[in-house]
Write a protein that holds these residues in place. Structure first.
Motif, PDB file in Angstrom:
ATOM      1  N   PHE B 186     -16.223 -21.745  11.332  1.00 31.49           N
ATOM      2  CA  PHE B 186     -15.689 -20.447  11.749  1.00 31.49           C
ATOM      3  C   PHE B 186     -16.251 -19.333  10.888  1.00 31.49           C
ATOM      4  O   PHE B 186     -16.439 -19.499   9.685  1.00 31.49           O
ATOM      5  CB  PHE B 186     -14.162 -20.442  11.625  1.00 31.49           C
ATOM      6  CG  PHE B 186     -13.494 -21.395  12.570  1.00 31.49           C
ATOM      7  CD1 PHE B 186     -13.150 -20.979  13.846  1.00 31.49           C
ATOM      8  CD2 PHE B 186     -13.234 -22.703  12.190  1.00 31.49           C
ATOM      9  CE1 PHE B 186     -12.542 -21.864  14.730  1.00 31.49           C
ATOM     10  CE2 PHE B 186     -12.641 -23.592  13.068  1.00 31.49           C
ATOM     11  CZ  PHE B 186     -12.295 -23.179  14.345  1.00 31.49           C
ATOM     12  N   TYR B 187     -16.472 -18.197  11.519  1.00 31.48           N
ATOM     13  CA  TYR B 187     -16.877 -16.999  10.786  1.00 31.48           C
ATOM     14  C   TYR B 187     -16.037 -15.834  11.292  1.00 31.48           C
ATOM     15  O   TYR B 187     -15.768 -15.737  12.487  1.00 31.48           O
ATOM     16  CB  TYR B 187     -18.364 -16.692  10.999  1.00 31.48           C
ATOM     17  CG  TYR B 187     -18.784 -15.486  10.207  1.00 31.48           C
ATOM     18  CD1 TYR B 187     -19.173 -15.611   8.881  1.00 31.48           C
ATOM     19  CD2 TYR B 187     -18.740 -14.209  10.768  1.00 31.48           C
ATOM     20  CE1 TYR B 187     -19.522 -14.500   8.127  1.00 31.48           C
ATOM     21  CE2 TYR B 187     -19.082 -13.089  10.019  1.00 31.48           C
ATOM     22  CZ  TYR B 187     -19.467 -13.246   8.703  1.00 31.48           C
ATOM     23  OH  TYR B 187     -19.796 -12.153   7.950  1.00 31.48           O
ATOM     24  N   GLY B 188     -15.648 -14.955  10.369  1.00 31.11           N
ATOM     25  CA  GLY B 188     -14.949 -13.742  10.779  1.00 31.11           C
ATOM     26  C   GLY B 188     -13.445 -13.866  10.771  1.00 31.11           C
ATOM     27  O   GLY B 188     -12.743 -12.956  11.192  1.00 31.11           O
ATOM     28  N   ILE B 189     -12.953 -14.990  10.288  1.00 32.37           N
ATOM     29  CA  ILE B 189     -11.507 -15.150  10.143  1.00 32.37           C
ATOM     30  C   ILE B 189     -11.255 -15.751   8.761  1.00 32.37           C
ATOM     31  O   ILE B 189     -11.964 -16.660   8.341  1.00 32.37           O
ATOM     32  CB  ILE B 189     -10.915 -16.035  11.274  1.00 32.37           C
ATOM     33  CG1 ILE B 189      -9.383 -16.150  11.119  1.00 32.37           C
ATOM     34  CG2 ILE B 189     -11.557 -17.414  11.330  1.00 32.37           C
ATOM     35  CD1 ILE B 189      -8.687 -16.775  12.326  1.00 32.37           C
ATOM     36  N   GLY B 249     -10.948 -19.937  19.089  1.00 35.50           N
ATOM     37  CA  GLY B 249     -12.307 -20.198  19.566  1.00 35.50           C
ATOM     38  C   GLY B 249     -13.258 -19.029  19.412  1.00 35.50           C
ATOM     39  O   GLY B 249     -14.462 -19.226  19.227  1.00 35.50           O
ATOM     40  N   GLU B 250     -12.715 -17.793  19.452  1.00 38.15           N
ATOM     41  CA  GLU B 250     -13.616 -16.640  19.352  1.00 38.15           C
ATOM     42  C   GLU B 250     -14.341 -16.587  18.003  1.00 38.15           C
ATOM     43  O   GLU B 250     -15.373 -15.933  17.874  1.00 38.15           O
ATOM     44  CB  GLU B 250     -12.831 -15.346  19.585  1.00 38.15           C
ATOM     45  CG  GLU B 250     -11.756 -15.125  18.536  1.00 38.15           C
ATOM     46  CD  GLU B 250     -10.814 -13.958  18.863  1.00 38.15           C
ATOM     47  OE1 GLU B 250     -11.314 -12.842  18.994  1.00 38.15           O
ATOM     48  OE2 GLU B 250      -9.592 -14.204  18.968  1.00 38.15           O
ATOM     49  N   PHE B 251     -13.785 -17.256  16.978  1.00 37.96           N
ATOM     50  CA  PHE B 251     -14.418 -17.249  15.655  1.00 37.96           C
ATOM     51  C   PHE B 251     -15.272 -18.497  15.388  1.00 37.96           C
ATOM     52  O   PHE B 251     -15.907 -18.605  14.357  1.00 37.96           O
ATOM     53  CB  PHE B 251     -13.344 -17.137  14.557  1.00 37.96           C
ATOM     54  CG  PHE B 251     -12.454 -15.946  14.731  1.00 37.96           C
ATOM     55  CD1 PHE B 251     -12.922 -14.681  14.430  1.00 37.96           C
ATOM     56  CD2 PHE B 251     -11.166 -16.090  15.229  1.00 37.96           C
ATOM     57  CE1 PHE B 251     -12.111 -13.567  14.605  1.00 37.96           C
ATOM     58  CE2 PHE B 251     -10.346 -14.978  15.403  1.00 37.96           C
ATOM     59  CZ  PHE B 251     -10.817 -13.718  15.099  1.00 37.96           C
ATOM     60  N   LEU B 252     -15.225 -19.423  16.323  1.00 40.15           N
ATOM     61  CA  LEU B 252     -15.972 -20.676  16.159  1.00 40.15           C
ATOM     62  C   LEU B 252     -17.451 -20.427  16.407  1.00 40.15           C
ATOM     63  O   LEU B 252     -17.830 -19.985  17.485  1.00 40.15           O
ATOM     64  CB  LEU B 252     -15.448 -21.716  17.158  1.00 40.15           C
ATOM     65  CG  LEU B 252     -16.094 -23.100  17.128  1.00 40.15           C
ATOM     66  CD1 LEU B 252     -15.656 -23.876  15.906  1.00 40.15           C
ATOM     67  CD2 LEU B 252     -15.733 -23.881  18.397  1.00 40.15           C
ATOM     68  N   TYR B 253     -18.306 -20.707  15.409  1.00 39.22           N
ATOM     69  CA  TYR B 253     -19.730 -20.495  15.671  1.00 39.22           C
ATOM     70  C   TYR B 253     -20.496 -21.791  15.864  1.00 39.22           C
ATOM     71  O   TYR B 253     -21.670 -21.776  16.226  1.00 39.22           O
ATOM     72  CB  TYR B 253     -20.388 -19.591  14.620  1.00 39.22           C
ATOM     73  CG  TYR B 253     -20.606 -20.196  13.257  1.00 39.22           C
ATOM     74  CD1 TYR B 253     -19.784 -19.875  12.190  1.00 39.22           C
ATOM     75  CD2 TYR B 253     -21.660 -21.073  13.029  1.00 39.22           C
ATOM     76  CE1 TYR B 253     -19.989 -20.418  10.931  1.00 39.22           C
ATOM     77  CE2 TYR B 253     -21.873 -21.616  11.773  1.00 39.22           C
ATOM     78  CZ  TYR B 253     -21.040 -21.290  10.729  1.00 39.22           C
ATOM     79  OH  TYR B 253     -21.246 -21.823   9.485  1.00 39.22           O
TER      80      TYR B 253
END
Lengths: 425, 425
Positions: B186-189, B249-253
């Motif tokens: 994850f990125y951004g959380i 899921g929106e932060f899952l890269y």
């Protein structure tokens, strides 16, 4: 004074569960070795009062000094002070000075202080308190019947400065001594060869002590003296440092300079020089390391990473002929890259790296073959490296070692400069 | 099966003296947690047979499984097998297969084998042997009366693969189970927000387990299932991973992608895209991280580090007007740098970073203010970061976090691309 025996007890479920690597134990162990305090055990326990008490009893059954890290926080499961104070039959009392500093710490960061943070200023009765400028939990020490418990915070950036500034003098207080060190930084000599050359000196040195610390691609030697004051310590270290310089001085790049890039930025600054980098296989590692250093902006003109041959030609003016005849991984290409980036940027020194960092041979060049070039008005050089060692992450190793060599060559080129930097291009 | 209790006993004077940081303990602790094996103690002792024996006795007095690292080397002070075999009343016997592999290991590296290396193939009678493809010392396990001793080599790059390939199946053998994991990146959380959002899922998950691992600037969540075979494990993890995707899921890269730069290089490669970087305050950190990845040369066109305004103008075509009116640390400059490096290199995507990494405010811009821009035919964006946290090494922190954001924006830009990469500039 008979040699005291210490041990380290690290408290924290995060360490026990492997969420945190226990760097504190290594740090404290090194410092104790420097102080000549023997150490035979390190233990980790979780935030569990029963097991903490058991571990403490075991530790004091075999050691004079027990140093704990962790468990000084504000939450209910931070129980180091409670458990250790109970072991010594001491109460916890509110320490006004510590409370004030916890309050000020929150004010400075402009964040409200949770009520339970006050718990951090509760200190064991009659303890010596170690202030914590880098966090909220002060440390402390209890001495009783020849046994000493030293309680330190868990975060390494709080623990390490507290150890240096307060615990070392505390441990030395009965001796009336101070401990001073100098770090000698070497490049271009392996740890084992350096140890062989300094073997006799290291063997015979009790005070000052001489101890090597290997870092990837370089070696540091720490000379430490214990003396009645700083002047005496310096006086004791001087002949030892002189002897080291006589033996391996050609590899010494600085004393107390931190690392290669810091030494290089300082030297460039002192000489009024600016540098530029051109990197292929290191992909920016050299410029990344140089710009790590505070104030590097005044000596670093620019860096270019030219992975493709097209960019080597277009940006750096490497000749098509050179790339065709000698290939991108060649001393000729390295030299043209260094000259090219110097011209492009107008810097005094250009340094360039080209090589194969793997994982596969490329254009017939083996993995680990790297050429590094420097270019200036007063000095030009190309160096060949063959980095072929067993390493899980060979690519990183090649890139790191090549970037170290590039920074070292930049440093040496800057050192050689004797003129007026305004007068050269 | 009742929960077994394990503990870790790390053997080695280098660890005790602080010459080596004990990363093995953290690694093993994590793996044991994953396996649902309880662990309450970690201990370090030096290469001293008496204290090793005492530590072993203490460990078996409170635990079922004792895992040792270190002391399997060829020298006289490597005494783990000797001491532990004696504890269990076993003899050491030459294991022909292990001897063969020690010999082959030296042949492969083309170095002569010292006679005392044969000692490494002496194994306790009746032990289970764990091969070591990454070194010369095999590991082994002795089981006796419900107690298990597992002996592993000290070097982490030998220990970790041995643990994964041999020790995990060994520990699971009585259960007839396998353990499988997926890593969700994850990125951004932040870690705490992610934990809050996944709290119920983490609480209720016994098998599969869901555990977060914080890295600087990103978070990884590991989902692990124990099952009778791989297919069943996958089936068990699927709905859990689905639930995680629904929540955050929106932060899952990526899943099982290693890190941001690896995910980015893979995506660029899959889309046939090439990128170029222009860096000011990060000084090559972005290009350094991208080129860490094997095979990055096919997607990384070039990088430039333009510290000075002159180089920003000259190389990247940033307008004098922009630098004067908005300053070097501005969204306008970042955008022009990204567009400039794309033009300079002919890459499909340009990414640029400009900011103040400290230590002092510069041109009126505070420390920690960074602008990151991406530029492509199909997507342009500028992002503002204000990195202001307490950190001993804030400069490194700012540079690292800014480089992560730049790589993430590059990844997202590449993901958005739907067309034919040959057709765009």
């Amino acid at each position: 004074m008979a040699t005291k025996r210490a041990e380290i007890l690290c408290i924290g479920t995060e360490i026990l569960m492997g969420d945190i690597v226990n760097t504190n134990a290594a740090y404290i162990a090194k410092e104790l070795t420097n102080l000549g305090i023997a150490m035979y055990h390190q233990t980790v326990v979780g935030d569990n009062p029963k097991r903490l008490k058991e571990s403490l009893e075991l530790a004091f059954s075999r050691s004079d000094i027990v140093i704990t890290t962790g468990g000084l926080g504000p939450t209910y499961d931070d129980l180091s002070k409670e458990t250790i104070a109970a072991y010594f039959g001491r109460k916890l009392l509110m320490d006004e000075e510590s409370l004030q500093s916890v309050i000020e710490f929150h004010e400075k960061l402009n964040i409200p202080m949770p009520e339970n943070n006050k718990k951090q200023a509760l200190m064991p009765e009659g303890s010596v308190i170690f202030p914590n400028p880098n966090g909220t939990a002060p440390g402390c020490a209890i001495e009783h019947d020849g046994k000493t418990a030293i309680m330190l915070p868990g975060p390494p950036r709080e623990m390490a400065p507290m150890f240096d500034h307060y615990v070392v003098p505390f441990l030395l207080k009965d001796s009336g001594k101070v401990l001073l060190s100098h770090n000698l930084h070497f490049y271009g000599i392996g740890e084992s060869l350096l140890e062989t050359k300094l073997h006799d000196l290291m063997e015979k040195s009790q005070n000052p002590t001489v101890a090597p610390y290997a870092k990837t691609g370089e070696v540091m030697v720490r000379v430490s003296a214990m003396a009645k004051d700083a002047a005496e310590a310096e006086q004791m270290m001087e002949p030892i440092i002189g002897e080291i310089k006589e033996t391996v001085g050609e590899f010494l790049y600085g004393i107390d300079v931190g690392d290669l890039q810091t030494a290089t930025v300082r030297t460039l600054k002192a000489k009024g020089l600016r540098a530029a980098t051109a990197e292929s296989c290191t992909g920016g590692y050299v410029s990344k390391r140089l710009t790590e250093v505070n104030g590097s902006s005044s000596v670093f003109e620019c860096g270019v990473c030219t992975y493709s041959n097209r960019m080597k030609r277009q940006l750096l003016g490497v000749k098509e002929f050179t790339l065709q005849k000698f290939s991108a991984v060649s001393p000729e290409t390295a030299a043209e890259m260094a000259a090219g980036v110097r011209k492009l940027s107008g810097a005094h020194i250009g340094v360039a790296v080209t090589g194969n960092a793997g994982p596969e041979p490329s254009e017939g060049k083996p993995v680990g073959l790297v050429y590094i070039a420097v270019d200036s008005e007063w000095h030009k050089d190309v160096f060949e490296m063959n980095i072929n060692r067993r390493d899980e992450n060979l690519r990183e190793m090649i890139r790191y070692l090549a970037s170290s060599r590039a920074i070292y060559m930049l440093l040496k080129t800057a050192e050689q400069f004797q003129g007026n930097s305004e007068a050269v291009k």
